[in-house]
Design an enzyme around this catalytic site. Structure first.
Site, PDB file in Angstrom:
ATOM      1  N   LYS A   1       2.964 -43.069 -17.757  1.00  0.00           N
ATOM      2  CA  LYS A   1       2.270 -41.811 -17.450  1.00  0.00           C
ATOM      3  C   LYS A   1       3.117 -41.082 -16.440  1.00  0.00           C
ATOM      4  O   LYS A   1       3.368 -41.355 -15.449  1.00  0.00           O
ATOM      5  CB  LYS A   1       0.796 -41.725 -17.171  1.00  0.00           C
TER       6      LYS A   1
ATOM      7  N   ARG B   1      -9.966 -42.498 -20.515  1.00  0.00           N
ATOM      8  CA  ARG B   1     -10.020 -43.801 -19.843  1.00  0.00           C
ATOM      9  C   ARG B   1     -10.612 -43.799 -18.594  1.00  0.00           C
ATOM     10  O   ARG B   1     -11.190 -44.756 -18.287  1.00  0.00           O
ATOM     11  CB  ARG B   1      -8.290 -44.290 -19.567  1.00  0.00           C
TER      12      ARG B   1
ATOM     13  N   GLY C   1     -14.438 -38.570  -8.219  1.00  0.00           N
ATOM     14  CA  GLY C   1     -13.382 -37.531  -7.738  1.00  0.00           C
ATOM     15  C   GLY C   1     -12.323 -37.618  -6.680  1.00  0.00           C
ATOM     16  O   GLY C   1     -11.333 -37.003  -6.836  1.00  0.00           O
TER      17      GLY C   1
ATOM     18  N   ASP D   1      -9.076 -38.551  -5.595  1.00  0.00           N
ATOM     19  CA  ASP D   1      -7.782 -39.413  -5.896  1.00  0.00           C
ATOM     20  C   ASP D   1      -6.646 -38.989  -4.934  1.00  0.00           C
ATOM     21  O   ASP D   1      -5.673 -38.876  -5.225  1.00  0.00           O
ATOM     22  CB  ASP D   1      -7.523 -38.742  -7.340  1.00  0.00           C
TER      23      ASP D   1
ATOM     24  N   SER E   1     -13.447 -45.325  -7.860  1.00  0.00           N
ATOM     25  CA  SER E   1     -12.405 -45.459  -8.896  1.00  0.00           C
ATOM     26  C   SER E   1     -11.239 -44.362  -8.524  1.00  0.00           C
ATOM     27  O   SER E   1     -11.710 -43.343  -8.145  1.00  0.00           O
ATOM     28  CB  SER E   1     -13.007 -44.887 -10.322  1.00  0.00           C
TER      29      SER E   1
END
Length: 329
Positions: A71, A115, A223, A225, A296
């Site tokens: 990606k 995803r 949120g 990242d 995450s």
């Protein structure tokens, strides 16, 4: 052979959560078993344009299928104001691992949203109370939609509370789902009192205090990242059974990055990775557990697994546009 071009509508139509969630779970398992390759995300910084490019390659062998891809995604904060373009855009190249033929080029933005929701659903399935029926969402942007879509696929969600400073975004979210759920606007505290809470904001100062979160709640911290981002008060993290997606990424740029750097959290505070739980090497929710948190950051293996699902269905259904990219058709 021809390559399949799949735009955002094609990705959306072929990314059913009933299949996407298990595929993302398979990806976590492959990574944990050592059946995946995922080099570190690389960056091309463009300060002259106030932006950057990021490349995220991966290969995974899930047993019944294997897949590879990369990606290519950007973050250009000035895009919306200056060029009427999204801040973040992504393109996914999905390849046959055996021959390296580029099977598909997909819209990576829609793929990422799907995803990411599916990853939260995997964690929720292993960490939330079995009868979870209420979902709180803090942040009413595009990711809030796939959080609901995915989590409702694995828990009998009935009530949804959405909170955001943007009242128009909240109203649009409520309008989108008021015929499917008991959905309403609410405060951060009201959202945090639900059985499951997903936070999907870009903030750098925590907006979810510890006393707002119910002791049985499972939190998906989605949120953060980038280094410095931080949605949850440190007390939420220190009181929780804390599960991460990847150690290097979460300690550098996930929800735990700030308290980890400051020493408020240490390795001993991390219960497990979600992959360890998926394969049974660590426990998910147990009878005595209270608050749980999933940090995450998003992994390239998730993009590859999602692209696999989308490509297989699009190919079967003859969706998208076929073209001779390499001149070998």
């Amino acid at each position: 052979m021809e390559t399949l071009l799949l735009d955002s509508d094609d990705v959306h139509e072929n990314a059913d959560m009933s299949e996407l969630v298990p595929a993302i779970e398979d990806a976590f398992a492959a990574y944990e078993h050592g059946d995946a390759q995922m080099p570190a995300k690389s960056y091309v910084d463009l300060p002259q344009y106030n932006g950057d490019f990021r490349s995220m390659p991966a290969y995974l062998d899930a047993g019944d299928w294997d897949a590879a891809g990369v990606k290519w995604v950007n973050v250009h904060p000035d895009n919306e104001d200056r060029f009427d373009l999204p801040t973040v855009m992504g393109t996914m190249i999905y390849s046959d691992p055996e021959t390296a033929f580029p099977l598909a080029i997909l819209d990576g933005t829609e793929l990422t949203m799907k995803r990411t929701g599916a990853a939260a659903a995997v964690a929720t399935d292993h960490l939330a109370v079995p009868d979870a029926r209420s979902l709180g969402i803090v942040g009413a942007g595009v990711q809030s939609y796939t959080q609901l879509e995915a989590i409702a696929a694995i828990r009998p969600i009935e009530e949804v509370v959405v909170s955001d400073v943007d009242e128009e975004a909240v109203a649009a979210f409520v309008d989108a789902y008021d015929d499917q759920f008991d959905v309403r606007p609410g405060s951060v505290a009201e959202a945090a009192g639900c059985d499951v809470l997903s936070t999907v904001t870009p903030v750098r100062d925590p907006i979810v205090p510890r006393d707002a979160v119910a002791d049985h709640t499972h939190v998906n911290a989605m949120g953060a990242d980038a280094e410095g981002k931080h949605e949850l008060a440190d007390g939420v993290l220190t009181d929780a059974k804390l599960v991460i997606d990847d150690y290097d990424q979460t300690t550098h740029s996930g929800e735990i990055n700030v308290p980890f750097t400051e020493g408020t959290l240490t390795d001993e505070d991390i219960h497990a990775s979600v992959g360890e739980i998926v394969v049974g090497d660590s426990e998910g929710r147990t009878e005595g557990d209270g608050l749980t948190v999933f940090d995450s950051t998003g992994l390239a293996i998730q993009d590859v697994a999602a692209a696999h699902v989308v490509f297989e269905h699009a190919d079967e259904r003859d969706n998208g546009t076929r073209f001779d990219l390499l001149g070998v058709a």
